[in-house]
Design a protein around this motif. Structure first.
Motif, PDB file in Angstrom:
ATOM      1  N   THR A  48      44.523   0.110   1.531  1.00  0.00           N
ATOM      2  CA  THR A  48      43.212   0.550   1.893  1.00  0.00           C
ATOM      3  C   THR A  48      43.655   1.164   3.214  1.00  0.00           C
ATOM      4  O   THR A  48      44.143   0.722   4.303  1.00  0.00           O
ATOM      5  N   HIS A  49      43.444   2.777   3.299  1.00  0.00           N
ATOM      6  CA  HIS A  49      43.714   3.256   4.503  1.00  0.00           C
ATOM      7  C   HIS A  49      42.934   3.151   5.545  1.00  0.00           C
ATOM      8  O   HIS A  49      43.766   3.204   6.734  1.00  0.00           O
ATOM      9  N   SER A  50      41.895   2.646   5.301  1.00  0.00           N
ATOM     10  CA  SER A  50      41.041   2.671   6.459  1.00  0.00           C
ATOM     11  C   SER A  50      41.308   1.144   7.294  1.00  0.00           C
ATOM     12  O   SER A  50      40.863   0.900   8.577  1.00  0.00           O
ATOM     13  N   ALA A  51      42.073   0.468   6.394  1.00  0.00           N
ATOM     14  CA  ALA A  51      42.444  -0.945   6.991  1.00  0.00           C
ATOM     15  C   ALA A  51      43.578  -0.890   7.698  1.00  0.00           C
ATOM     16  O   ALA A  51      44.232  -1.907   7.639  1.00  0.00           O
ATOM     17  N   GLY A  52      44.179   0.118   7.958  1.00  0.00           N
ATOM     18  CA  GLY A  52      45.625   0.308   8.304  1.00  0.00           C
ATOM     19  C   GLY A  52      46.731   0.380   7.288  1.00  0.00           C
ATOM     20  O   GLY A  52      47.920  -0.180   7.720  1.00  0.00           O
ATOM     21  N   ASN A  53      46.215   0.695   6.094  1.00  0.00           N
ATOM     22  CA  ASN A  53      47.265   0.931   4.852  1.00  0.00           C
ATOM     23  C   ASN A  53      47.589  -0.395   4.702  1.00  0.00           C
ATOM     24  O   ASN A  53      48.897  -0.908   4.479  1.00  0.00           O
ATOM     25  N   THR A  54      46.948  -1.348   4.410  1.00  0.00           N
ATOM     26  CA  THR A  54      47.082  -2.938   3.989  1.00  0.00           C
ATOM     27  C   THR A  54      46.278  -3.099   2.733  1.00  0.00           C
ATOM     28  O   THR A  54      45.279  -2.524   2.621  1.00  0.00           O
ATOM     29  N   VAL A  55      46.715  -4.064   2.260  1.00  0.00           N
ATOM     30  CA  VAL A  55      45.870  -4.535   0.939  1.00  0.00           C
ATOM     31  C   VAL A  55      44.673  -5.309   1.403  1.00  0.00           C
ATOM     32  O   VAL A  55      44.541  -6.391   2.269  1.00  0.00           O
ATOM     33  N   THR A  56      43.644  -5.055   0.729  1.00  0.00           N
ATOM     34  CA  THR A  56      42.226  -5.842   1.286  1.00  0.00           C
ATOM     35  C   THR A  56      41.412  -5.978  -0.258  1.00  0.00           C
ATOM     36  O   THR A  56      41.753  -5.615  -1.291  1.00  0.00           O
ATOM     37  N   HIS A  57      40.244  -6.676   0.011  1.00  0.00           N
ATOM     38  CA  HIS A  57      39.557  -7.155  -1.108  1.00  0.00           C
ATOM     39  C   HIS A  57      39.173  -5.759  -1.979  1.00  0.00           C
ATOM     40  O   HIS A  57      39.095  -5.980  -3.143  1.00  0.00           O
ATOM     41  N   ARG A  58      39.051  -4.692  -1.470  1.00  0.00           N
ATOM     42  CA  ARG A  58      38.822  -3.344  -2.174  1.00  0.00           C
ATOM     43  C   ARG A  58      39.817  -3.145  -3.227  1.00  0.00           C
ATOM     44  O   ARG A  58      39.754  -2.471  -4.203  1.00  0.00           O
ATOM     45  N   ASP A  59      41.034  -3.174  -2.650  1.00  0.00           N
ATOM     46  CA  ASP A  59      42.147  -2.920  -3.520  1.00  0.00           C
ATOM     47  C   ASP A  59      42.211  -4.080  -4.830  1.00  0.00           C
ATOM     48  O   ASP A  59      42.592  -3.794  -6.005  1.00  0.00           O
ATOM     49  N   HIS A  60      41.983  -5.324  -4.449  1.00  0.00           N
ATOM     50  CA  HIS A  60      41.841  -6.509  -5.675  1.00  0.00           C
ATOM     51  C   HIS A  60      40.505  -6.121  -6.524  1.00  0.00           C
ATOM     52  O   HIS A  60      40.931  -6.230  -7.730  1.00  0.00           O
ATOM     53  N   LYS A  61      39.543  -5.777  -5.905  1.00  0.00           N
ATOM     54  CA  LYS A  61      38.370  -5.340  -6.919  1.00  0.00           C
ATOM     55  C   LYS A  61      38.774  -3.954  -7.839  1.00  0.00           C
ATOM     56  O   LYS A  61      38.314  -4.225  -9.024  1.00  0.00           O
ATOM     57  N   LEU A  62      39.451  -3.169  -7.276  1.00  0.00           N
ATOM     58  CA  LEU A  62      39.939  -1.957  -8.020  1.00  0.00           C
ATOM     59  C   LEU A  62      40.570  -2.267  -9.014  1.00  0.00           C
ATOM     60  O   LEU A  62      40.937  -1.973 -10.173  1.00  0.00           O
ATOM     61  N   ALA A  63      41.762  -3.106  -8.800  1.00  0.00           N
ATOM     62  CA  ALA A  63      42.931  -3.728  -9.597  1.00  0.00           C
ATOM     63  C   ALA A  63      42.266  -4.366 -10.607  1.00  0.00           C
ATOM     64  O   ALA A  63      42.567  -4.252 -11.889  1.00  0.00           O
ATOM     65  N   ASN A  64      41.267  -5.145 -10.239  1.00  0.00           N
ATOM     66  CA  ASN A  64      40.465  -5.934 -11.752  1.00  0.00           C
ATOM     67  C   ASN A  64      39.770  -4.805 -12.436  1.00  0.00           C
ATOM     68  O   ASN A  64      39.746  -5.168 -13.768  1.00  0.00           O
ATOM     69  N   ARG A  65      39.034  -4.004 -11.984  1.00  0.00           N
ATOM     70  CA  ARG A  65      38.708  -2.996 -12.837  1.00  0.00           C
ATOM     71  C   ARG A  65      39.676  -2.167 -13.686  1.00  0.00           C
ATOM     72  O   ARG A  65      39.506  -1.950 -14.855  1.00  0.00           O
ATOM     73  N   ILE A  66      40.708  -1.972 -13.151  1.00  0.00           N
ATOM     74  CA  ILE A  66      41.967  -1.113 -13.823  1.00  0.00           C
ATOM     75  C   ILE A  66      42.487  -2.141 -14.995  1.00  0.00           C
ATOM     76  O   ILE A  66      42.596  -1.499 -15.962  1.00  0.00           O
ATOM     77  N   ASP A  67      42.611  -3.290 -14.592  1.00  0.00           N
ATOM     78  CA  ASP A  67      42.956  -4.348 -15.532  1.00  0.00           C
ATOM     79  C   ASP A  67      42.008  -4.359 -16.972  1.00  0.00           C
ATOM     80  O   ASP A  67      42.441  -4.312 -17.914  1.00  0.00           O
ATOM     81  N   ALA A  68      40.754  -4.205 -16.500  1.00  0.00           N
ATOM     82  CA  ALA A  68      39.737  -4.440 -17.589  1.00  0.00           C
ATOM     83  C   ALA A  68      39.754  -2.887 -18.328  1.00  0.00           C
ATOM     84  O   ALA A  68      39.530  -2.929 -19.737  1.00  0.00           O
ATOM     85  N   ILE A  69      39.974  -1.785 -17.705  1.00  0.00           N
ATOM     86  CA  ILE A  69      40.104  -0.700 -18.454  1.00  0.00           C
ATOM     87  C   ILE A  69      41.309  -0.665 -19.128  1.00  0.00           C
ATOM     88  O   ILE A  69      41.340  -0.152 -20.453  1.00  0.00           O
ATOM     89  N   TYR A  70      42.501  -1.201 -18.899  1.00  0.00           N
ATOM     90  CA  TYR A  70      43.684  -0.892 -19.489  1.00  0.00           C
ATOM     91  C   TYR A  70      43.527  -2.177 -20.826  1.00  0.00           C
ATOM     92  O   TYR A  70      43.792  -1.562 -21.924  1.00  0.00           O
ATOM     93  N   GLU A  71      42.850  -3.254 -20.831  1.00  0.00           N
ATOM     94  CA  GLU A  71      42.325  -4.295 -21.733  1.00  0.00           C
ATOM     95  C   GLU A  71      41.504  -3.574 -22.749  1.00  0.00           C
ATOM     96  O   GLU A  71      42.028  -3.605 -24.193  1.00  0.00           O
ATOM     97  N   GLN A  72      40.635  -2.845 -22.436  1.00  0.00           N
ATOM     98  CA  GLN A  72      39.633  -2.253 -23.440  1.00  0.00           C
ATOM     99  C   GLN A  72      40.330  -1.174 -24.141  1.00  0.00           C
ATOM    100  O   GLN A  72      40.268  -1.082 -25.312  1.00  0.00           O
ATOM    101  N   LEU A  73      41.352  -0.419 -23.322  1.00  0.00           N
ATOM    102  CA  LEU A  73      41.856   0.858 -24.122  1.00  0.00           C
ATOM    103  C   LEU A  73      43.166   0.464 -24.766  1.00  0.00           C
ATOM    104  O   LEU A  73      43.424   0.978 -26.048  1.00  0.00           O
ATOM    105  N   THR A  74      43.855  -0.738 -24.758  1.00  0.00           N
ATOM    106  CA  THR A  74      45.027  -1.224 -25.625  1.00  0.00           C
ATOM    107  C   THR A  74      44.611  -2.131 -26.828  1.00  0.00           C
ATOM    108  O   THR A  74      45.283  -2.422 -27.420  1.00  0.00           O
ATOM    109  N   THR A  75      43.418  -2.791 -26.532  1.00  0.00           N
ATOM    110  CA  THR A  75      43.046  -3.964 -27.275  1.00  0.00           C
ATOM    111  C   THR A  75      41.661  -3.509 -27.948  1.00  0.00           C
ATOM    112  O   THR A  75      41.361  -4.178 -29.017  1.00  0.00           O
ATOM    113  N   GLY A  76      40.892  -2.514 -27.611  1.00  0.00           N
ATOM    114  CA  GLY A  76      39.636  -2.578 -28.117  1.00  0.00           C
ATOM    115  C   GLY A  76      38.723  -3.248 -27.870  1.00  0.00           C
ATOM    116  O   GLY A  76      37.543  -3.140 -28.359  1.00  0.00           O
TER     117      GLY A  76
END
Length: 83
Positions: free
Chosen positions: A54-82
């Motif tokens: 998160t650039h606006s938090a001084g380039n650290t990991v925040t809840h926004r990063d974890h939230k997007l990571a969860n979305r990315i995981d869901a997208i990966y799961e959907q594309l690779t397993t249907g």
């Protein structure tokens, strides 16, 4: 799995081919734009590397990063397993 290092969440993804990797990138781009939180990534053939911070938090990991990571995981799961 995601790992946190150097103030970033990082993960590598592998696909059957370039076309599947690009479908993943495009789906992640849609989710990131919707969340107004954009990752750094690289792609070589069937491999995609993603880093979140998160650039606006001084380039650290925040809840926004974890939230997007969860979305990315869901997208990966959907594309690779249907699911």
């Amino acid at each position: 799995m995601w790992k946190e290092e150097d103030n970033k969440l990082k993960r590598s993804f592998q696909f059957k081919n370039f076309k599947e990797a690009m479908a993943f990138i495009n789906a992640v781009a849609e989710a990131a734009e919707e969340m107004d939180h954009h990752p750094w990534w690289s792609n070589v053939y069937n491999k995609v590397e993603i880093e979140l911070t998160t650039h606006s938090a001084g380039n650290t990991v925040t809840h926004r990063d974890h939230k997007l990571a969860n979305r990315i995981d869901a997208i990966y799961e959907q594309l690779t397993t249907g699911k």
